[in-house]
Structures are given as structure tokens and as C-alpha cells.
Write a protein that holds these residues in place. Structure first.
Motif, PDB file in Angstrom:
ATOM      1  N   VAL A 160      41.256  14.639  82.936  1.00 30.76           N
ATOM      2  CA  VAL A 160      41.065  15.716  81.969  1.00 30.76           C
ATOM      3  C   VAL A 160      39.913  16.616  82.418  1.00 30.76           C
ATOM      4  O   VAL A 160      40.008  17.853  82.384  1.00 30.76           O
ATOM      5  CB  VAL A 160      40.796  15.153  80.552  1.00 30.76           C
ATOM      6  CG1 VAL A 160      40.342  16.259  79.601  1.00 30.76           C
ATOM      7  CG2 VAL A 160      42.055  14.486  79.997  1.00 30.76           C
ATOM      8  N   HIS A 161      38.826  15.993  82.875  1.00 32.63           N
ATOM      9  CA  HIS A 161      37.690  16.794  83.352  1.00 32.63           C
ATOM     10  C   HIS A 161      38.066  17.629  84.570  1.00 32.63           C
ATOM     11  O   HIS A 161      37.673  18.796  84.681  1.00 32.63           O
ATOM     12  CB  HIS A 161      36.495  15.868  83.663  1.00 32.63           C
ATOM     13  CG  HIS A 161      35.891  15.289  82.415  1.00 32.63           C
ATOM     14  ND1 HIS A 161      35.351  16.092  81.427  1.00 32.63           N
ATOM     15  CD2 HIS A 161      35.764  14.012  81.969  1.00 32.63           C
ATOM     16  CE1 HIS A 161      34.923  15.332  80.422  1.00 32.63           C
ATOM     17  NE2 HIS A 161      35.160  14.061  80.731  1.00 32.63           N
ATOM     18  N   THR A 162      38.823  17.026  85.455  1.00 27.04           N
ATOM     19  CA  THR A 162      39.303  17.766  86.637  1.00 27.04           C
ATOM     20  C   THR A 162      40.150  18.950  86.185  1.00 27.04           C
ATOM     21  O   THR A 162      40.034  20.066  86.727  1.00 27.04           O
ATOM     22  CB  THR A 162      40.151  16.831  87.546  1.00 27.04           C
ATOM     23  OG1 THR A 162      39.412  15.652  87.776  1.00 27.04           O
ATOM     24  CG2 THR A 162      40.496  17.497  88.870  1.00 27.04           C
ATOM     25  N   LEU A 163      40.989  18.696  85.181  1.00 30.30           N
ATOM     26  CA  LEU A 163      41.875  19.748  84.651  1.00 30.30           C
ATOM     27  C   LEU A 163      41.048  20.901  84.080  1.00 30.30           C
ATOM     28  O   LEU A 163      41.341  22.080  84.346  1.00 30.30           O
ATOM     29  CB  LEU A 163      42.785  19.157  83.574  1.00 30.30           C
ATOM     30  CG  LEU A 163      43.626  20.161  82.786  1.00 30.30           C
ATOM     31  CD1 LEU A 163      44.754  20.717  83.669  1.00 30.30           C
ATOM     32  CD2 LEU A 163      44.235  19.528  81.541  1.00 30.30           C
ATOM     33  N   ILE A 164      40.024  20.558  83.311  1.00 27.26           N
ATOM     34  CA  ILE A 164      39.187  21.603  82.692  1.00 27.26           C
ATOM     35  C   ILE A 164      38.571  22.493  83.775  1.00 27.26           C
ATOM     36  O   ILE A 164      38.600  23.724  83.688  1.00 27.26           O
ATOM     37  CB  ILE A 164      38.097  20.978  81.784  1.00 27.26           C
ATOM     38  CG1 ILE A 164      38.763  20.342  80.557  1.00 27.26           C
ATOM     39  CG2 ILE A 164      37.066  22.025  81.361  1.00 27.26           C
ATOM     40  CD1 ILE A 164      37.850  19.438  79.747  1.00 27.26           C
ATOM     41  N   GLU A 165      38.074  21.861  84.830  1.00 25.55           N
ATOM     42  CA  GLU A 165      37.480  22.631  85.934  1.00 25.55           C
ATOM     43  C   GLU A 165      38.532  23.522  86.602  1.00 25.55           C
ATOM     44  O   GLU A 165      38.265  24.683  86.927  1.00 25.55           O
ATOM     45  CB  GLU A 165      36.871  21.676  86.983  1.00 25.55           C
ATOM     46  CG  GLU A 165      35.625  20.947  86.491  1.00 25.55           C
ATOM     47  CD  GLU A 165      34.587  21.895  85.886  1.00 25.55           C
ATOM     48  OE1 GLU A 165      34.250  22.909  86.532  1.00 25.55           O
ATOM     49  OE2 GLU A 165      34.133  21.643  84.744  1.00 25.55           O
ATOM     50  N   THR A 166      39.699  22.959  86.763  1.00 25.77           N
ATOM     51  CA  THR A 166      40.795  23.719  87.399  1.00 25.77           C
ATOM     52  C   THR A 166      41.147  24.942  86.554  1.00 25.77           C
ATOM     53  O   THR A 166      41.290  26.056  87.077  1.00 25.77           O
ATOM     54  CB  THR A 166      42.039  22.818  87.557  1.00 25.77           C
ATOM     55  OG1 THR A 166      41.669  21.656  88.271  1.00 25.77           O
ATOM     56  CG2 THR A 166      43.161  23.537  88.297  1.00 25.77           C
ATOM     57  N   LEU A 167      41.258  24.718  85.251  1.00 26.35           N
ATOM     58  CA  LEU A 167      41.636  25.828  84.362  1.00 26.35           C
ATOM     59  C   LEU A 167      40.548  26.909  84.341  1.00 26.35           C
ATOM     60  O   LEU A 167      40.859  28.103  84.311  1.00 26.35           O
ATOM     61  CB  LEU A 167      41.906  25.305  82.943  1.00 26.35           C
ATOM     62  CG  LEU A 167      43.132  24.381  82.797  1.00 26.35           C
ATOM     63  CD1 LEU A 167      43.295  23.921  81.358  1.00 26.35           C
ATOM     64  CD2 LEU A 167      44.407  25.073  83.267  1.00 26.35           C
ATOM     65  N   LYS A 168      39.295  26.476  84.397  1.00 28.13           N
ATOM     66  CA  LYS A 168      38.196  27.454  84.428  1.00 28.13           C
ATOM     67  C   LYS A 168      38.284  28.313  85.693  1.00 28.13           C
ATOM     68  O   LYS A 168      38.100  29.535  85.657  1.00 28.13           O
ATOM     69  CB  LYS A 168      36.841  26.726  84.384  1.00 28.13           C
ATOM     70  CG  LYS A 168      36.438  26.281  82.987  1.00 28.13           C
ATOM     71  CD  LYS A 168      35.101  25.557  83.035  1.00 28.13           C
ATOM     72  CE  LYS A 168      34.675  25.106  81.640  1.00 28.13           C
ATOM     73  NZ  LYS A 168      33.512  24.209  81.697  1.00 28.13           N
ATOM     74  N   THR A 169      38.566  27.645  86.798  1.00 29.00           N
ATOM     75  CA  THR A 169      38.698  28.367  88.072  1.00 29.00           C
ATOM     76  C   THR A 169      39.849  29.372  87.997  1.00 29.00           C
ATOM     77  O   THR A 169      39.731  30.530  88.424  1.00 29.00           O
ATOM     78  CB  THR A 169      38.961  27.357  89.220  1.00 29.00           C
ATOM     79  OG1 THR A 169      37.975  26.347  89.164  1.00 29.00           O
ATOM     80  CG2 THR A 169      38.941  28.035  90.586  1.00 29.00           C
ATOM     81  N   LEU A 170      40.942  28.931  87.443  1.00 22.92           N
ATOM     82  CA  LEU A 170      42.132  29.797  87.348  1.00 22.92           C
ATOM     83  C   LEU A 170      41.867  30.984  86.430  1.00 22.92           C
ATOM     84  O   LEU A 170      42.311  32.101  86.686  1.00 22.92           O
ATOM     85  CB  LEU A 170      43.344  28.985  86.852  1.00 22.92           C
ATOM     86  CG  LEU A 170      43.868  27.916  87.829  1.00 22.92           C
ATOM     87  CD1 LEU A 170      44.912  27.033  87.158  1.00 22.92           C
ATOM     88  CD2 LEU A 170      44.476  28.572  89.071  1.00 22.92           C
TER      89      LEU A 170
END
Lengths: 233, 389
Positions: free
Chosen positions: A190-200
Motif C-alpha cells: 500500500v505504501h509503495t502504491l501511494i508513492e507510485t500514485l504521487k509520482t504519477l
């Protein structure tokens, strides 16, 4: 998109007007999944549809992502009514502008991760070498390069989700839609996902997420609350 | 490149859905194999019949007995020889007897009137008290030149309702082979007088074979009809027509039965190709969700169908070849060759031509297309969310 007037407009990038979705309409077991939903989403924003199970979150993002058609009402993307587009036009729109990540990822079993990621490039006439390069570049960004040759059955839930995100991003779409992205993965993922979404989001993409998990709320620009198919902002 | 990519994915799909594809291929093979085998046998038998007819007499003469072929006096042969254009006249007696439980054909011939399709492999033509037998029959009875064969020649008396059959010993003077395995396998040739005695028809023949000079067939036929209005005249052309009609009728009946089987196969293929249909429907939903067009999905499925047809048709052809050529067409030869059981006692004639192979490929393609295109189209035209449910 023929209507160029709205193309560069950042507000009202996505707009819904009185959208209804009724399953088995007119039958005794009729279900109103959405009732008169109207909303706008700005270009480059990160919005969340929140609500309990059965509130219509998946239905609204499916309509916005052209995965489903409303029973009534209109939905606009850059000023164009996507509810009136033909099957061919909708396919083009999905190919060029929308990336969709399903709740259960819907990866094709038997195909490797890179093949799943690049599946939409197949009918675009791109050769296998380039398809693989582009898929691996994306998987690399998401930390999955070493798993590129593995089939979905050999990947964890979090890995499968990242493959699904890579698949959604392969055509560099303006809009990324994720359905319940935290439901099938562990906390680390989930944390990885949050970072990914922020980058996107930082890349300028419009991100639309359906979730009932408030861990994502802090990252969002706007949260739409849905209850029994109705918006309660 | 786009089409090559779709072909590549179709091949990958073929490998991914092994069980479903194996079942579909087996169904297609089960439907197409009898078709190829039947056509091969029909063509083989036709070819042998054409040889027999073309190498036979120009006119076959019998008496008209209430619309049927009746026996004809042998002495009339001398009169026929005098007709302008006649080269040779050969009275024959043809009948059937059981030899050691095997139904055999007896052919009584005069002098050296050996049928042209018969090739001697050893021995000589029969004289009085002698017979020449087909190689297959010789193998079955374990006979060879010089050995003796006992044949029942006539019913001598009825004792307690049972016929008492008088038997006669014949010496085997020769063993022959023939281009036509069907006709020669159970044939016994003997002197016409011996045959007349066997069938109790002294001075009569079952027919007279008349050979004429080229171009004289019509005039000789007219002369024969003038000679006796009760003559029943069958020219080579007429015999050819009968043979063709007979085979066409058999072929037609088979084609009708085959079409029925084909029609029944379509729902069977639909069911079998429906293995994993929900999984396939989801995959189509995913493809559409990622921007595939409906026609691109259909093209991929079309390639899959071609691939299945390309695998099924040669499989069916190889199995058919083995069935007919190696196993000698058990259970199917009897549909086209009368008088045989499930296993033919001779090498069943068969000609494997390219056309049935090409047709079988198209049949296979139609079957797979019917089984997949419609369901794919249905899944592809609905919104992806619906296909993914």
C-alpha cells in the motif's frame, strides 16, 4: 476528441450530469447502483470515491473509465459526451487516454508479466522487441524488472497490482483509474502504491480511485462520498 | 506487423488453452476423418470400376425375362459373329457359390477368353475339370497350382428337408491376380461347360460379351435388336452410366448422412469450444478494456480457428490414411462395397486426392469458427465491465 475548445481546459476535465445506473431495470429485482450523480473532476487532480460496499464506487469509476455505460445521464471527457461514443471510438479512447486498474487486476494467466503489460500494444503493430522494451521499462520503474518473465500465478498480490498499473500506463494515458487498489495487497505494498500514485500525479495525470480505505485520503485533492448510489459531498 | 502480432498472440493462446484446444481438435478429427476416408474409398472403387468397364466387352447381351436379365442360348454366339463390326463373341456364365463358408463368384469362360483385367501370376487357363482361382481366395483356402478343390456342383436330392449336394473335385490350374482387387479376390474361373453343369444351365449362358470394332457399337446394337426383339442389350456406355449412377447414389447418401453428422457436430463443437468460455470472456473484456477494437479481437480468434483447422485437417488426413490403407478401412468399406463384412477380405481400393483434404480443412475451419466467432463477438461488443463480470 473533436471538441478542442475543452482540450486544454483544466477545470471540468471530466464531468457527469445526472448519471444513473440501474441494473435489471423494470424487473422486480431492479438495483439502482447510481442515482442522479453529477460531478466534475479537474485535469491533473487526484480524486477518491469513498463509500461502503455497494455504494456505487466501482460503477461510477467504470462509467468514467468507459468500461460501462450509464442507464441515463451524460458523462463528458474534455467536453465530449463519452456515453454517445461508438464502440470503435470508445476503444480508441481507452487505448489513448484511459488506463484502468481492476480491483482483482484481471491479468491474463499464462502470459508473462511483460506480455500482460504490453498486451494493448499488440494490435498497434509494435514488434515484440519494442513491446518488451517498453513493458520492461515500466516494470523497472515499478521495481518489477526481475519479475518481467513471470506469469501472474507466480507473483504476489502487490506485484500483480504493479503489473496491472504498468499495463494501464503502457500507452501513457492522461487518466489513470484504480478500483479498490488497497483491497488485495499488504500494508508494504500500500505504501509503495501511494508513492507510485504521487509520482504519477506529479507527471500530470488525472488519478481517480475508488476505495473505502482512508489511508489514501491524505494524498487526494478531492474525496467524493457515495452512499446508496448518491453523492454526499 | 499488426496482423503478425495478432497471429503471434493467437499462437500463444493456442498454447495457453491446451486442454480446450485438444478437445476441439479431437471433435473435428472425429467429424472429418470419416469424410476423407469415404471419399478416398469411393474414388478408389470408382477408379477400379472404370478399369473393369473400360477393359470389358463393348456390348453385354442377355435375354429380357420380364424386365430382368435372363439366360441366353450359347448357340446364338455363332450368329452374332457374322454381324459386321463384331470382333469377338464370348459367352459367359456368372454365378455364386459358397466355398468353405466364403461366398465366391464363379465365372465360366470359353477357351482362352480370359478377362483383360486378370493378370496371371502362375499356372494356365482352365481346361475340363480345372479351375483358376484368385490369389486372395487361394491364400484363404491355402491352395496352389496342382492342388485339388472340392466344389458343390448341384443339389442331387432332398433328404429330410436338407439338400444333398453333389460335389466334384477340380484341379487348380492357375492362380491369378487382378488390377481390381474387389472383383478378383473371391473369383473362381472355369470352363464354361463346367460352369453350365454346376449351375444346371447346359447350352445357356448368363450373358454374351460382344467386342466390336471402334465406331460399330451402335450399328451392332441395332443389328442385335433386329435379330431378336427379346434381346436385352447393354452397351459399355450404358454400363458406365449405371456404375457412375450407383456410386453417385452411394456418394449422395453418404454426403447426406455426413451433412447430418456435420450439423450435429456444430453444437458439439460449440459445447467443447465453450470449455473455459467464462475465462475467455474475461480475457476479451481485458483486451477491450486495454483498447483493443472488436475487429482486432475477432481477427485474433480467426487466426486461432485457422490454427486449429491447420492442425485438425492433417491429423484427420493421417488417421484416415491409416484407417483405410493400413487397417484396410474396417467398418466403412462395407458402405461402398457390397457383399463384404466389417473387414474386407481384399485390399480396399482408395485414392487420396487433394480436394477432400482441402475441403476437410475448410470444414474444420467452419466448425471452429462457428464455435468461437459468435461467442467472441458477443463478448466483445458489450462494455468491458459486463464481459469481466
Amino acid at each position: 476528441m473533436k471538441n478542442t475548445e475543452h482540450r486544454t481546459q483544466n477545470t471540468d476535465f471530466i464531468r457527469c450530469e445526472g448519471v444513473w445506473k440501474i441494473y435489471n431495470e423494470g424487473k422486480p429485482y431492479e438495483v439502482k447502483a447510481l442515482s442522479d450523480v453529477s460531478l466534475t473532476i479537474d485535469r491533473g487532480s487526484f480524486v477518491i470515491f469513498n463509500g461502503p460496499s455497494g455504494s456505487g464506487k466501482t460503477t461510477i469509476i467504470s462509467i468514467l473509465g468507459t468500461m460501462d455505460r450509464p442507464s441515463r445521464g451524460k458523462a463528458f471527457l474534455s467536453g465530449n459526451d463519452i456515453t454517445r461514443l461508438s464502440d470503435v471510438a470508445l476503444s480508441e479512447l481507452r487505448k489513448k487516454s484511459i488506463g484502468f486498474v481492476f480491483q482483482n487486476f484481471n491479468l491474463i494467466s499464462g502470459l508473462s508479466a511483460w506480455e500482460n503489460v504490453s498486451i494493448s500494444l499488440v494490435p498497434q503493430g509494435i514488434n515484440e522487441k519494442e513491446r518488451r522494451q517498453r513493458a520492461e521499462a515500466l516494470l523497472g520503474k515499478l521495481g518489477l524488472l526481475k519479475r518481467a518473465g513471470h506469469s501472474p500465478e507466480e507473483l504476489s498480490g502487490g506485484e500483480q497490482q504493479r503489473v496491472a498499473i504498468a499495463r494501464a500506463l503502457i500507452n501513457n494515458p492522461e487518466i489513470l483509474i484504480l478500483d479498490e487498489p488497497t483491497s488485495n495487497i499488504d500494508l508494504d505494498a500500500v505504501h509503495t502504491l501511494i508513492e507510485t500514485l504521487k509520482t504519477l500525479k506529479a507527471e500530470g495525470r488525472t488519478i481517480i480511485v475508488s476505495t473505502h480505505d482512508n489511508i489514501l485520503f491524505s494524498s487526494a485533492d478531492k474525496v467524493f462520498e457515495l452512499k446508496r448510489g448518491q453523492l454526499s459531498l | 506487423m499488426k496482423h503478425l502480432n495478432l497471429l503471434y498472440i493467437a499462437i500463444r493462446n493456442g498454447a495457453r488453452h491446451k486442454l480446450r484446444n485438444i478437445v476441439v481438435i479431437l471433435c473435428i478429427v472425429a467429424v472429418v476423418t470419416p469424410f476423407i476416408s469415404a471419399i478416398a474409398i469411393l474414388e478408389g472403387v470408382k477408379a477400379q470400376s472404370r478399369v473393369s468397364v473400360s477393359e470389358g466387352a463393348d456390348i453385354y447381351l442377355t435375354m429380357d425375362m420380364f424386365g430382368r436379365n435372363g439366360i441366353i442360348p450359347i448357340q446364338i454366339a455363332d450368329e452374332i459373329k457374322k454381324i459386321d463390326g463384331v470382333i469377338r463373341v464370348a459367352p459367359r456364365i456368372i454365378g455364386r457359390i459358397y466355398i468353405s463358408g466364403k461366398l465366391s463368384t464363379v465365372l465360366g469362360i470359353t477357351g482362352d477368353e480370359k478377362p483383360s483385367s486378370v493378370n496371371f501370376i502362375r499356372g494356365s487357363l482352365p481346361k475340363d475339370g480345372e479351375v483358376v482361382i484368385g490369389r486372395k481366395l487361394a491364400d484363404y483356402l491355402k491352395l496352389d497350382v496342382g492342388k485339388e478343390l472340392s466344389l458343390g456342383v448341384r443339389i442331387a436330392a432332398i433328404i429330410d428337408h436338407d439338400p444333398f449336394i453333389m460335389r466334384k473335385m477340380y484341379r487348380v490350374s492357375g492362380v491369378f491376380d487382378s488390377q481390381s482387387g474387389i472383383w478378383a479376390s473371391n473369383l473362381v474361373m472355369m470352363n464354361i461347360d463346367e460352369a453350365a453343369s454346376m449351375f444346371e444351365m447346359e447350352d445357356f449362358a448368363t450373358d454374351i460379351a460382344v467386342y466390336v470394332r471402334p465406331g460399330y457399337e451402335v450399328s451392332v446394337s441395332e443389328s442385335l435388336q433386329k435379330m431378336n426383339s427379346f434381346f436385352r442389350i447393354q452397351t459399355k456406355g450404358l454400363v458406365k452410366t449405371y456404375v457412375e449412377k450407383g456410386f453417385n447414389a452411394k456418394g449422395g447418401i453418404f454426403a447426406m448422412l455426413y451433412m447430418l453428422a456435420f450439423a450435429l457436430a456444430i453444437p458439439a463443437i460449440l459445447v467443447t469450444s465453450g470449455f473455459g468460455l467464462s475465462e475467455r470472456r474475461k480475457e476479451i473484456g481485458v483486451l477491450k478494456a486495454t483498447g483493443w477494437h472488436t475487429h482486432e479481437v475477432l481477427e485474433m480468434i480467426f487466426f486461432e480457428s485457422i490454427m486449429l483447422a491447420l492442425i485438425s485437417a492433417p491429423c484427420a488426413f493421417i488417421i484416415s490414411f491409416a484407417w483405410v490403407k493400413v487397417l484396410n478401412a474396417p467398418f466403412i468399406a462395407q458402405l461402398f462395397i457390397s457383399g463384404i463384412q466389417s473387414m474386407a477380405p481384399f485390399q480396399v481400393p482408395a485414392v487420396f486426392m487433394p480436394l477432400p483434404f482441402v475441403l476437410s480443412f475448410f470444414f474444420a475451419l467452419v466448425l471452429t469458427m462457428v464455435g468461437s466467432i459468435y461467442s467472441t463477438w458477443r463478448a466483445a461488443i458489450v462494455p468491458p465491465a459486463e464481459a469481466l463480470k
